[in-house]
Design an enzyme around this catalytic site. Structure first.
Site, PDB file in Angstrom:
ATOM      1  N   HIS A   3      -9.341  42.033 -68.391  1.00 30.19           N
ATOM      2  CA  HIS A   3      -8.073  41.673 -67.769  1.00 30.19           C
ATOM      3  C   HIS A   3      -7.443  40.447 -68.405  1.00 30.19           C
ATOM      4  O   HIS A   3      -8.130  39.568 -68.906  1.00 30.19           O
ATOM      5  CB  HIS A   3      -8.286  41.361 -66.276  1.00 30.19           C
ATOM      6  N   GLU A  55       0.062  41.411 -64.606  1.00 28.00           N
ATOM      7  CA  GLU A  55      -1.307  41.805 -64.918  1.00 28.00           C
ATOM      8  C   GLU A  55      -1.331  42.885 -65.993  1.00 28.00           C
ATOM      9  O   GLU A  55      -0.458  43.743 -66.077  1.00 28.00           O
ATOM     10  CB  GLU A  55      -2.080  42.214 -63.674  1.00 28.00           C
ATOM     11  N   GLN A 105      -6.118  27.845 -58.318  1.00 29.37           N
ATOM     12  CA  GLN A 105      -6.521  28.992 -57.511  1.00 29.37           C
ATOM     13  C   GLN A 105      -7.991  29.272 -57.771  1.00 29.37           C
ATOM     14  O   GLN A 105      -8.439  29.246 -58.913  1.00 29.37           O
ATOM     15  CB  GLN A 105      -5.683  30.221 -57.893  1.00 29.37           C
ATOM     16  N   ASP A 106      -8.761  29.522 -56.703  1.00 29.22           N
ATOM     17  CA  ASP A 106     -10.164  29.915 -56.835  1.00 29.22           C
ATOM     18  C   ASP A 106     -10.306  31.359 -56.384  1.00 29.22           C
ATOM     19  O   ASP A 106      -9.724  31.764 -55.373  1.00 29.22           O
ATOM     20  CB  ASP A 106     -11.067  29.040 -55.959  1.00 29.22           C
ATOM     21  N   TYR A 135     -14.468  31.961 -59.881  1.00 30.10           N
ATOM     22  CA  TYR A 135     -13.736  31.432 -61.020  1.00 30.10           C
ATOM     23  C   TYR A 135     -12.466  30.733 -60.579  1.00 30.10           C
ATOM     24  O   TYR A 135     -11.782  31.149 -59.654  1.00 30.10           O
ATOM     25  CB  TYR A 135     -13.468  32.486 -62.090  1.00 30.10           C
TER      26      TYR A 135
END
Length: 183
Positions: A62, A143, A47-48, A132
């Site tokens: 995070h 999360e 995933q970008d 990222y």
């Protein structure tokens, strides 16, 4: 591709070779074979993410809880950030230690952050765009985070605290408590 292992175990700083001439520049920003050869890390990125933030915006600290933890490869394509990581792996010799790095479009440095680290950054320039790669998908149910101004961590964010802009969500993150760390 020059990789430097940092004082925090498994955290790598990458400084690409840049080929410049009067037309501009070229560099290889990622090559899985070179990355694996230099670091021994084989997990693929799936995933970008791309963020744009104004000066003083702080995003973090995070992380995602297992089994949805994410490793990240971070780079800045516009502007300058102060990028901070905290080792949350209880079995690590660098548990609870943090480091900061200046990443910018100008220096083109990239930071590999392994699973088990909290991550955050603050924008030092007028604005910044950060890209990222992640080795796991975003999972909202997993999360988590640590409040940016935790007194035990005492992170220097490089700007006056009165100029820090954070989201409502980040403003209510928990303090650093080793007993609540899931790694």
């Amino acid at each position: 591709m020059p990789f430097t292992e940092t004082p925090l175990k498994d955290l790598w700083l990458f400084e690409p070779r840049i080929f410049e001439d009067d037309r501009g520049y070229f560099y290889e920003s990622f090559n899985q074979n070179e990355f694996t050869k230099a670091t021994g890390i084989t997990s693929p990125f799936i995933q970008d993410n791309h963020s744009f933030s104004k000066k003083g915006v702080l995003r973090g600290l995070h992380f995602q809880k297992p089994p949805h933890a994410q490793a990240k490869l971070i780079k800045v394509i516009q502007g300058t950030i102060w990028d901070v990581v905290v080792d949350l792996r209880k079995d690590s010799p660098t548990f609870s230690q943090h480091l900061g790095f200046e990443l910018s479009a100008g220096n083109k440095k990239q930071l590999y952050v392994p699973q088990g680290f909290a991550h955050g950054f603050i924008v030092l320039s007028d604005s910044a765009e950060v890209l990222y790669k992640c080795d796991n998908f975003y999972a909202p149910q997993a999360e988590s985070g640590i409040i940016y101004n935790d007194s035990d961590l005492a992170i220097d964010w490089k700007i006056d605290s009165s100029n820090i802009i954070i989201s409502e969500k980040d403003a209510v993150l928990a303090t650093f408590q080793p007993s609540n760390i899931p790694f």
